[in-house]
Design a protein around this motif. Structure first.
Motif, short mmCIF file in Angstrom:
data_model
loop_
_atom_site.label_atom_id
_atom_site.label_comp_id
_atom_site.label_asym_id
_atom_site.label_seq_id
_atom_site.Cartn_x
_atom_site.Cartn_y
_atom_site.Cartn_z
N PRO A 98 35.79 -2.72 127.91
CA PRO A 98 34.68 -3.66 127.67
C PRO A 98 34.94 -4.51 126.44
CG PRO A 98 33.86 -1.44 128.15
CD PRO A 98 35.35 -1.33 127.98
N TRP A 99 34.47 -5.74 126.46
CA TRP A 99 34.75 -6.69 125.37
C TRP A 99 34.25 -6.20 124.03
CZ3 TRP A 99 30.81 -8.63 122.45
CH2 TRP A 99 29.52 -8.51 122.96
N TYR A 100 33.14 -5.45 124.04
CA TYR A 100 32.53 -5.06 122.77
C TYR A 100 33.29 -3.93 122.06
CZ TYR A 100 30.54 -1.57 125.96
OH TYR A 100 30.36 -0.57 126.92
N LEU A 101 34.35 -3.39 122.67
CA LEU A 101 35.12 -2.34 122.04
C LEU A 101 36.36 -2.86 121.30
CD1 LEU A 101 35.08 0.51 124.76
CD2 LEU A 101 33.72 0.36 122.66
N TRP A 102 36.50 -4.18 121.24
CA TRP A 102 37.70 -4.76 120.64
C TRP A 102 37.54 -5.07 119.14
CZ3 TRP A 102 42.46 -5.88 122.99
CH2 TRP A 102 42.52 -5.64 124.37
N PHE A 103 36.41 -4.71 118.55
CA PHE A 103 36.13 -5.17 117.19
C PHE A 103 35.95 -4.01 116.20
CE2 PHE A 103 34.33 -8.16 120.30
CZ PHE A 103 35.13 -9.27 120.03
N GLY A 104 36.72 -2.94 116.38
CA GLY A 104 36.60 -1.78 115.49
C GLY A 104 36.95 -2.07 114.05
N GLY A 105 37.75 -3.09 113.82
CA GLY A 105 38.13 -3.43 112.46
C GLY A 105 36.97 -3.86 111.59
N ALA A 106 35.88 -4.33 112.20
CA ALA A 106 34.70 -4.72 111.42
C ALA A 106 34.14 -3.53 110.67
CB ALA A 106 33.64 -5.33 112.34
N PHE A 107 34.13 -2.37 111.33
CA PHE A 107 33.65 -1.15 110.66
C PHE A 107 34.57 -0.79 109.50
CE2 PHE A 107 32.18 -0.60 115.12
CZ PHE A 107 30.81 -0.62 114.89
N GLY A 108 35.88 -0.88 109.75
CA GLY A 108 36.84 -0.55 108.69
C GLY A 108 36.69 -1.45 107.48
N PHE A 109 36.41 -2.72 107.71
CA PHE A 109 36.22 -3.65 106.60
C PHE A 109 35.04 -3.22 105.74
CE2 PHE A 109 34.12 -7.41 104.82
CZ PHE A 109 35.15 -7.95 104.08
N LEU A 110 33.93 -2.89 106.38
CA LEU A 110 32.75 -2.45 105.64
C LEU A 110 33.02 -1.14 104.90
CD1 LEU A 110 29.98 -3.16 108.31
CD2 LEU A 110 30.44 -4.48 106.24
N ILE A 111 33.69 -0.21 105.57
CA ILE A 111 33.91 1.13 104.99
C ILE A 111 34.81 1.06 103.76
CG2 ILE A 111 35.01 3.37 105.42
CD1 ILE A 111 34.09 2.99 108.38
N ILE B 244 28.43 4.75 109.11
CA ILE B 244 29.31 3.75 109.73
C ILE B 244 30.65 4.37 110.08
CG2 ILE B 244 30.53 1.57 109.35
CD1 ILE B 244 28.22 0.74 107.51
N THR B 245 31.15 5.29 109.24
CA THR B 245 32.42 5.95 109.51
C THR B 245 32.36 6.73 110.82
OG1 THR B 245 32.95 6.16 107.15
CG2 THR B 245 34.10 7.63 108.66
N MET B 246 31.27 7.47 111.03
CA MET B 246 31.15 8.24 112.26
C MET B 246 31.05 7.33 113.48
SD MET B 246 31.34 11.45 112.61
CE MET B 246 31.61 12.34 114.14
N ILE B 247 30.33 6.21 113.32
CA ILE B 247 30.23 5.24 114.41
C ILE B 247 31.61 4.68 114.73
CG2 ILE B 247 29.31 2.98 115.08
CD1 ILE B 247 26.85 3.61 113.37
N GLN B 248 32.39 4.36 113.69
CA GLN B 248 33.73 3.82 113.90
C GLN B 248 34.62 4.81 114.64
OE1 GLN B 248 36.50 3.84 110.69
NE2 GLN B 248 37.32 1.81 111.18
N MET B 249 34.55 6.09 114.26
CA MET B 249 35.40 7.09 114.89
C MET B 249 35.11 7.20 116.38
SD MET B 249 35.45 10.16 112.08
CE MET B 249 36.24 9.95 110.47
N VAL B 250 33.84 7.26 116.73
CA VAL B 250 33.48 7.37 118.15
C VAL B 250 33.81 6.07 118.88
CG1 VAL B 250 31.59 7.77 119.77
CG2 VAL B 250 31.71 9.08 117.64
#
Length: 308
Positions: free
Chosen positions: A69-82, A165-171
């Protein structure tokens, strides 16, 4: 046996996260946080690409990947915040308290996934006992934070949100990995984070970032390479292990290892240690262990046949 290995991997990843965060922070202190972020992510992309090329040559055929799905391609946004939030909290309140607040946030995040089944996770109910043990962990956070007085409160809040946010990013990343594979997911996470960071820094800190690159010669080699290398271990490891164990167990193992490792790091690198920090950390761990115990009891009770 496989489950035991998964548990050990989760603990090892937790310890690795603490070292990665401190490496990135120290790098940012010597140069700047934008330079640390951009450099480490660039290293990560190069290394993961080499690993993927090696695996393809060894396998002889391209990896089979599914459409995600298209919405799973942006995991780096979480990493930037973290990473940016970790830099702020560690610089202001130290690694121990920063990691403690983050892992408490991870517990909150894991409970959210267990209760809602968000992003395809299995649902697990929460009882009053679980709420109590989580409250115990919060008391531990409060004890550790009290060392910094009211000054620490905003950073404690940032730390807790960082953990969520870290837990959200992992999943989130593990879901993407289910479609594309562990290393493809890891590379996409780093690549998307780099593109997001460059875009944001271009508008917020362009001149500062360009000037800071001139100080790279002052950065020790282990800091220059360490953050990027450890990030690969963390992202790839979590992509593999998170789907294999309940979120609550993964949160416990990750958080316990993070807290213990951060206390050691604070002692040896920052000469920062106190009985209050240790007491708070012990209370946090007791609360998290209580969460696991309650979860095990609940599952055992649900597995027993009902008596009519």
């Amino acid at each position: 046996m496989h489950r035991a290995i998964d548990y050990l991997m989760a603990a090892g990843i937790g310890s690795t996260i603490s070292f990665m965060v401190v490496f990135n922070t120290r790098f940012g202190e010597v140069a700047s946080m934008p330079v640390s972020f951009i450099f480490n992510h660039s290293i990560g992309i190069i290394i993961i690409t080499i690993i993927m090329a090696f695996l393809r040559i060894r396998r002889g055929t391209p990896a089979v990947r599914q459409k995600a799905p298209w919405y799973l391609w942006f995991g780096g946004a979480f990493g930037f915040l973290i990473l940016n939030a970790n830099f702020i909290t560690i610089v202001n309140i130290g690694a121990s308290l920063a990691m403690a607040t983050a892992v408490f946030g991870q517990s909150l995040g894991s409970l959210m996934f267990d209760l809602t089944g968000f992003m395809g996770r299995k649902t697990y109910p929460i009882s009053r006992k679980k709420a109590f043990t989580l409250s115990v962990s919060f008391i531990g956070i409060a004890i550790m934070a009290s060392q910094g007085g009211t000054f620490a409160i905003p950073y404690v809040v940032i730390g807790i949100l960082t953990g969520v946010i870290t837990m959200i990013q992992m999943v989130y990343n593990s879901r993407f990995a289910a479609y594309k594979g562990v290393f493809f997911s890891a590379r996409n996470n780093v690549l998307s984070g780099l593109l997001i960071a460059i875009t944001i820094y271009l508008f917020t800190a362009a001149e500062e970032t360009v000037n800071a690159f001139s100080s790279l010669a002052e950065v020790p080699i282990y800091l220059m390479l360490g953050g990027g290398l450890l990030a690969i271990v963390v992202v790839s490891g979590t992509n593999h292990v998170i789907p294999r164990i309940p979120a609550l167990y993964s949160a416990l193992l990750l958080s316990s290892a993070q807290i213990i490792t951060s206390i050691v790091i604070d002692y040896y690198l920052y000469d920062l240690f106190s009985g209050r920090l240790l007491l708070g950390a012990v209370i946090i761990l007791l609360g998290m262990m209580g969460n696991v115990w309650v979860d095990w009891q609940d599952k055992t009770a649900r597995g027993k046949p009902s008596v009519v």
